[in-house]
Design a protein around this motif. Sequence first.
Motif, short mmCIF file in Angstrom:
data_model
loop_
_atom_site.label_atom_id
_atom_site.label_comp_id
_atom_site.label_asym_id
_atom_site.label_seq_id
_atom_site.Cartn_x
_atom_site.Cartn_y
_atom_site.Cartn_z
N ASP A 34 -2.01 13.36 -1.31
CA ASP A 34 -1.03 12.56 -0.57
C ASP A 34 0.38 12.98 -0.99
O ASP A 34 0.96 12.43 -1.93
N GLU A 36 3.30 12.64 0.38
CA GLU A 36 4.39 11.67 0.54
C GLU A 36 4.50 10.73 -0.65
O GLU A 36 5.60 10.49 -1.17
N SER A 37 3.39 10.19 -1.12
CA SER A 37 3.45 9.28 -2.27
C SER A 37 3.80 10.05 -3.54
O SER A 37 4.51 9.53 -4.40
N ALA A 40 7.54 10.57 -3.49
CA ALA A 40 8.24 9.31 -3.73
C ALA A 40 8.25 8.99 -5.23
O ALA A 40 9.29 8.62 -5.80
N LYS A 41 7.10 9.14 -5.89
CA LYS A 41 7.02 8.90 -7.33
C LYS A 41 7.88 9.90 -8.10
O LYS A 41 8.54 9.53 -9.07
N LYS A 44 11.57 9.07 -7.80
CA LYS A 44 11.91 7.88 -8.59
C LYS A 44 11.97 8.21 -10.08
O LYS A 44 12.87 7.75 -10.79
#
Length: 64
Positions: A34, A36-37, A40-41, A44
Amino acid sequence: MTKNFAAFSKLDKTPYRGKYVVMIDGKMVGKGSDIESMLAKTRKKYPGKTPLVAKIPREEVMIL
């Protein structure tokens, strides 16, 4: 050659076939399917860093 690309080129890719890997500062910080996740992580946890993202082809894939 960037630190990320140098580390990626030396990485044993066998365990990651068919998955994405994310490299920051010459270290693998994410792996999985995945994207996208994972990104994102990564954004961050490492704000301001530019990751190298690559999909490791499956063994049966032929790149011409």
